[in-house]
Design a protein around this motif. Structure first.
Motif, PDB file in Angstrom:
ATOM      1  N   PRO A 133      39.543  -0.945 -22.479  1.00  0.00           N
ATOM      2  CA  PRO A 133      39.078   0.432 -22.384  1.00  0.00           C
ATOM      3  C   PRO A 133      38.695   0.817 -20.954  1.00  0.00           C
ATOM      4  CG  PRO A 133      37.337  -0.958 -23.234  1.00  0.00           C
ATOM      5  CD  PRO A 133      38.555  -1.830 -23.123  1.00  0.00           C
ATOM      6  N   ILE A 134      38.938   2.084 -20.586  1.00  0.00           N
ATOM      7  CA  ILE A 134      38.413   2.624 -19.337  1.00  0.00           C
ATOM      8  C   ILE A 134      36.892   2.497 -19.365  1.00  0.00           C
ATOM      9  CG2 ILE A 134      38.047   4.784 -18.071  1.00  0.00           C
ATOM     10  CD1 ILE A 134      40.863   5.604 -18.927  1.00  0.00           C
ATOM     11  N   THR A 135      36.285   2.070 -18.264  1.00  0.00           N
ATOM     12  CA  THR A 135      34.831   1.915 -18.213  1.00  0.00           C
ATOM     13  C   THR A 135      34.255   2.657 -17.012  1.00  0.00           C
ATOM     14  OG1 THR A 135      34.980  -0.145 -16.944  1.00  0.00           O
ATOM     15  CG2 THR A 135      34.924  -0.344 -19.336  1.00  0.00           C
ATOM     16  N   VAL A 136      33.084   3.251 -17.223  1.00  0.00           N
ATOM     17  CA  VAL A 136      32.357   3.952 -16.166  1.00  0.00           C
ATOM     18  C   VAL A 136      30.889   3.562 -16.283  1.00  0.00           C
ATOM     19  CG1 VAL A 136      31.827   6.168 -15.093  1.00  0.00           C
ATOM     20  CG2 VAL A 136      33.925   5.916 -16.432  1.00  0.00           C
ATOM     21  N   ARG A 137      30.277   3.166 -15.192  1.00  0.00           N
ATOM     22  CA  ARG A 137      28.852   2.844 -15.167  1.00  0.00           C
ATOM     23  C   ARG A 137      28.167   3.715 -14.112  1.00  0.00           C
ATOM     24  NH1 ARG A 137      28.049  -1.778 -18.129  1.00  0.00           N
ATOM     25  NH2 ARG A 137      29.922  -3.029 -18.533  1.00  0.00           N
ATOM     26  N   MET A 138      27.003   4.255 -14.487  1.00  0.00           N
ATOM     27  CA  MET A 138      26.264   5.109 -13.569  1.00  0.00           C
ATOM     28  C   MET A 138      24.829   4.604 -13.453  1.00  0.00           C
ATOM     29  SD  MET A 138      27.633   8.855 -14.805  1.00  0.00           S
ATOM     30  CE  MET A 138      26.794   9.712 -13.498  1.00  0.00           C
TER      31      MET A 138
END
Length: 319
Positions: A202-207
């Protein structure tokens, strides 16, 4: 910060013209897109209004509006708000060719900044042997090359395919405010860091949101994952916060997974602080396509609401 970006867009719209080269497009493909990064949690509408979500009774039952969906909705909205100004700028940038081209560099600007008289602004992308770096910068007019300071800095390492790879962006809000610029909706932060990968599913984004508070500044951590077909996950972590009666502070984690049109499953976990040692207070809650409870179980209670078989299948996002 959003105000600064919108002013830059006005500069871009009036100062640029011409056509893109194939090499220009390679530089632009190093920038993240809204489709890649934004959370796509289904919105509440129709059967359950936002007002209804705020009116859930304490006596939980099947069919009640899901509080955990509402918490997930708020986390998703905060996540997308953090991205919005940056992604709006990059969307407009993709429509306009650079002002300056060099073999390994593209630059938009510099132009006068109408919001801050006496300042100039530019956006620059540099191609490295195996990556790209980019900067949104300002300087006092006439200060020379050494006068530039950065409001945004980013990197991208391509890994096959259009916009596929790993990237990171740092929105330097503390520096922006120190120069007297309006940070808009991000004014309560000192730093926003975004790390993402689009090379594999899966595409992952962390902020990471660093709040503007005396040290040690608290941080809010968000993580987002996405699979084709509308399957998504939002994770939220808030450490060292006062959640339970008592003198100590706890850590709160929420992980919610959802489908495109069959509802979702959320888990709240509270540890440390006034929670007994070795114990994690958890609540599992499932909601349907109308954002109403189908199942709920708390670790500190024996009673169960609904039936776990009514929870949607979100196993595609399990590790």
């Amino acid at each position: 910060m959003r105000n600064c970006w919108l002013l830059l867009l006005g500069c871009l719209a009036t100062a640029c013209g011409g056509n893109f080269s194939n090499d220009d497009l390679e530089f632009l493909n190093a920038l993240p897109s809204r489709e890649d990064l934004a959370s796509k949690l289904p919105a509440s509408s129709g059967a359950v209004s936002e007002g209804a979500l705020r009116q859930r009774s304490d006596a939980l039952a099947v069919g009640e509006p899901s509080q955990l969906y509402r918490d997930t909705r708020e986390a998703s909205d905060a996540f997308n708000t953090g991205l919005d100004g940056l992604l709006t700028l990059l969307e407009e940038l993709r429509q306009l060719p650079p002002t300056t081209r060099a073999p390994e560099v593209r630059v938009w600007g510099p132009w006068a900044d109408p919001k801050h008289p006496g300042h100039e602004v530019r956006f620059a992308i540099k191609r490295e042997p195996d990556s790209f770096t980019y900067l949104l910068q300002y300087r006092p007019r006439g200060s020379g090359e050494d006068g530039w300071w950065s409001a945004i800095e980013g990197t991208f390492q391509p890994d096959g395919g259009l916009r596929k790879g790993t990237g990171a962006v740092r929105i330097l809000i503390q520096q922006t405010k120190a120069h007297g610029f309006d940070a808009g909706k991000l004014a309560g932060l000192d730093l926003l860091e975004i790390v993402y990968q689009t090379r594999a599913l899966p595409i992952t984004v962390r902020m990471r949101f660093v709040l503007a508070s005396p040290p040690p500044a608290p941080e809010l951590l968000y993580a987002y994952r996405e699979l084709p077909g509308g399957l998504g996950e939002m994770g939220f972590l808030l450490e060292d916060t006062d959640l339970l009666p008592g003198t100590q502070k706890e850590d709160l984690a929420i992980i919610s997974r959802w489908t495109k049109d069959q509802g979702g499953v959320g888990v709240i976990s509270v540890t440390g602080g006034d929670v007994p040692a070795g114990f994690t207070a958890t609540q599992v809650e499932c909601w349907d396509a109308s954002f109403r409870i189908t199942y709920m179980k708390r670790s500190w209670e024996t009673a169960v609401v609904g039936n776990a078989s009514e929870c949607p299948d979100v196993s595609g996002l399990e590790e």
